[in-house]
Scaffold this motif. Structure first.
Motif, PDB file in Angstrom:
ATOM      1  N   ARG A  17      34.655  50.444  49.631  1.00 42.88           N
ATOM      2  CA  ARG A  17      34.363  51.538  48.701  1.00 42.88           C
ATOM      3  C   ARG A  17      35.669  52.040  48.094  1.00 42.88           C
ATOM      4  O   ARG A  17      36.712  52.013  48.736  1.00 42.88           O
ATOM      5  N   MET A  18      35.557  52.538  46.863  1.00 39.96           N
ATOM      6  CA  MET A  18      36.733  53.087  46.202  1.00 39.96           C
ATOM      7  C   MET A  18      36.283  54.179  45.241  1.00 39.96           C
ATOM      8  O   MET A  18      35.331  53.997  44.472  1.00 39.96           O
ATOM      9  N   LEU A  57      41.634  43.090  45.416  1.00 38.46           N
ATOM     10  CA  LEU A  57      40.777  44.207  45.838  1.00 38.46           C
ATOM     11  C   LEU A  57      39.352  43.761  46.144  1.00 38.46           C
ATOM     12  O   LEU A  57      38.459  44.599  46.257  1.00 38.46           O
ATOM     13  N   ARG A  58      39.133  42.489  46.290  1.00 39.88           N
ATOM     14  CA  ARG A  58      37.761  42.000  46.441  1.00 39.88           C
ATOM     15  C   ARG A  58      37.139  42.392  47.777  1.00 39.88           C
ATOM     16  O   ARG A  58      35.926  42.446  47.901  1.00 39.88           O
ATOM     17  N   ASP A 111      37.948  51.412  53.048  1.00 41.73           N
ATOM     18  CA  ASP A 111      37.462  52.390  52.060  1.00 41.73           C
ATOM     19  C   ASP A 111      38.657  53.101  51.444  1.00 41.73           C
ATOM     20  O   ASP A 111      39.347  53.873  52.121  1.00 41.73           O
ATOM     21  N   TRP A 112      38.891  52.843  50.189  1.00 43.22           N
ATOM     22  CA  TRP A 112      39.962  53.523  49.461  1.00 43.22           C
ATOM     23  C   TRP A 112      39.349  54.748  48.781  1.00 43.22           C
ATOM     24  O   TRP A 112      39.136  54.787  47.569  1.00 43.22           O
ATOM     25  N   SER A 133      35.071  47.831  40.273  1.00 44.46           N
ATOM     26  CA  SER A 133      36.373  48.331  40.689  1.00 44.46           C
ATOM     27  C   SER A 133      37.368  48.285  39.533  1.00 44.46           C
ATOM     28  O   SER A 133      38.157  49.225  39.330  1.00 44.46           O
ATOM     29  N   LEU A 134      37.342  47.193  38.768  1.00 46.26           N
ATOM     30  CA  LEU A 134      38.224  47.104  37.597  1.00 46.26           C
ATOM     31  C   LEU A 134      37.890  48.188  36.573  1.00 46.26           C
ATOM     32  O   LEU A 134      38.789  48.769  35.939  1.00 46.26           O
ATOM     33  N   ARG A 135      36.596  48.449  36.403  1.00 46.14           N
ATOM     34  CA  ARG A 135      36.193  49.491  35.456  1.00 46.14           C
ATOM     35  C   ARG A 135      36.687  50.862  35.910  1.00 46.14           C
ATOM     36  O   ARG A 135      37.171  51.656  35.097  1.00 46.14           O
TER      37      ARG A 135
END
Length: 371
Positions: free
Chosen positions: A55-56, A50-51, A23-24, A83-85
């Motif tokens: 959670r981030m 990052l796949r 979890d980042w 995540s990219l968004r």
């Protein structure tokens, strides 16, 4: 289940690669951001995977972007679309220019504010005249053709806006009459003229306090209700739907409220007069020992009905102003709740201000006429 932020450095066919897991987030980040920055410096051409991040949040995204640097291409990051968004949004927020400090107040800014205020007042006056003109047209139509009047709505509003206010009007007027009687008895007793407290109560209650208390209570009770009801309909686009169907909102919403207050305010004024006199009677009887027969005999002989008719002559004007201000503020509501709250507040404040101003104007006119 919370998992600490972790990463590992490996080598693939495309070069060094950092694989992230856990979890980042702000609570699980720990010292991973510092270690990540050192790992990126040792492998400048690294790619990110990052796949496997569970959670981030924005704190984790900012830590990753700060470690890789501003020039790191997002195309070298493999991650889920969300995540990219998030990384893209955080980078855009970090690249945004800071808000400039507010300019110190100056004479020019004060002049601009005064000018805007004058323009707003002119626009408000113009819109008020448009509202009055439209309402006058609807009133003339109703007089010419009474079948256009929505009698069920009118009777219902007479009950809600008028008759339901009888208890609060009577109670408030009773205590106002009692206070006037108590002050008059205490002050006039010093001069041995406490008997004239009856005339003071009679004139104050029958000429001023009955209509003022009634109008102020209607302003706080009915004007706010009218603004809230019509404003809520405006927010839900019900008024627009009425216009599409060919129904005039002034005829369906404004005129019944206008007529309801116009028909009920004389009754409320009469009830306020009786309650105020009764409150004064209770005080003079208990404090000065002046009985009911003596009290009412002096009211009839020295006060008379003239002052009551003076107060009653103000009632239609007060009713028209209260209903007009409440309905107009409701029609000016925008599409958000903040606008509704502002307009409801403005309806009450404007109505009370107009009541005081109209009463002062009537007082000056009647003084010149000797009434």
């Amino acid at each position: 289940m919370d998992r600490p932020a972790e990463f590992s450095l490996s080598t693939s066919a495309q070069g060094p690669q950092l694989s992230f897991s856990g979890d980042w987030t702000a609570t699980q980040l720990g010292s991973a951001d510092t270690a990540l920055a050192e790992a990126v410096q040792s492998a400048p051409d690294v790619t990110l995977d990052l796949r496997r991040v569970h959670r981030m949040d924005t704190a984790g995204a900012y830590a990753i972007l700060r470690a890789v640097g501003e020039d790191f291409a997002l195309g070298r990051i493999e991650a889920r679309p969300e995540s990219l968004r998030l990384l893209q949004l955080v980078r855009q927020a970090g690249a945004a220019e800071p808000t400039p400090p507010a300019a110190p107040p100056s004479l020019s800014s004060l002049t601009v504010r005064i000018g805007k205020g004058v323009v707003d007042m002119a626009l408000e006056a113009t819109e008020t005249m448009v509202f009055l003109g439209h309402l006058l047209v609807v009133v003339m139509r109703a007089i010419a053709n009474p079948r256009r009047i929505r009698w069920p709505a009118l009777v219902n509003l007479m009950e809600r806006a008028g008759f339901d206010a009888l208890p609060i009007v009577a109670t408030t007027s009773f205590f106002i009459g009692a206070v006037v009687g108590l002050l008059g008895a205490n002050m006039l007793r010093q001069f041995g003229a406490q008997v004239f407290a009856v005339e003071l109560i009679g004139i104050a209650v029958t000429r001023e306090f009955n209509i003022i208390i009634t109008a102020v209570l209607l302003a706080g009770r009915s004007a706010s209700a009218f603004a809230a009801e019509i404003g809520s309909m405006k927010m839900q686009q019900e008024i627009d739907a009425m216009q599409v169907l060919g129904v005039d909102p002034y005829e369906a919403l404004v005129f019944p409220r206008f007529g309801a207050l116009l028909l009920t305010i004389p009754l409320l004024t009469f009830v306020a007069t009786v309650a105020g006199l009764f409150g004064g009677l209770v005080v003079t009887w208990s404090v000065l020992g002046l009985g009911p027969s003596f009290f009412f005999q002096r009211i009839v002989d020295n006060v008379g009905a003239q002052h009551f008719w003076v107060a009653l002559s103000k009632a239609p004007v007060m009713a028209a102003v209260i209903a007009g201000i409440g309905c107009r503020q409701g029609l000016e509501v925008g599409g958000d709740v903040e606008s509704l709250g502002q307009r409801v507040t403005a309806a009450v404040v404007h109505a009370i201000f107009a009541i005081i101003l109209i009463d002062a104007a009537f007082a000056l006119v009647y003084m010149e006429l000797g009434i």
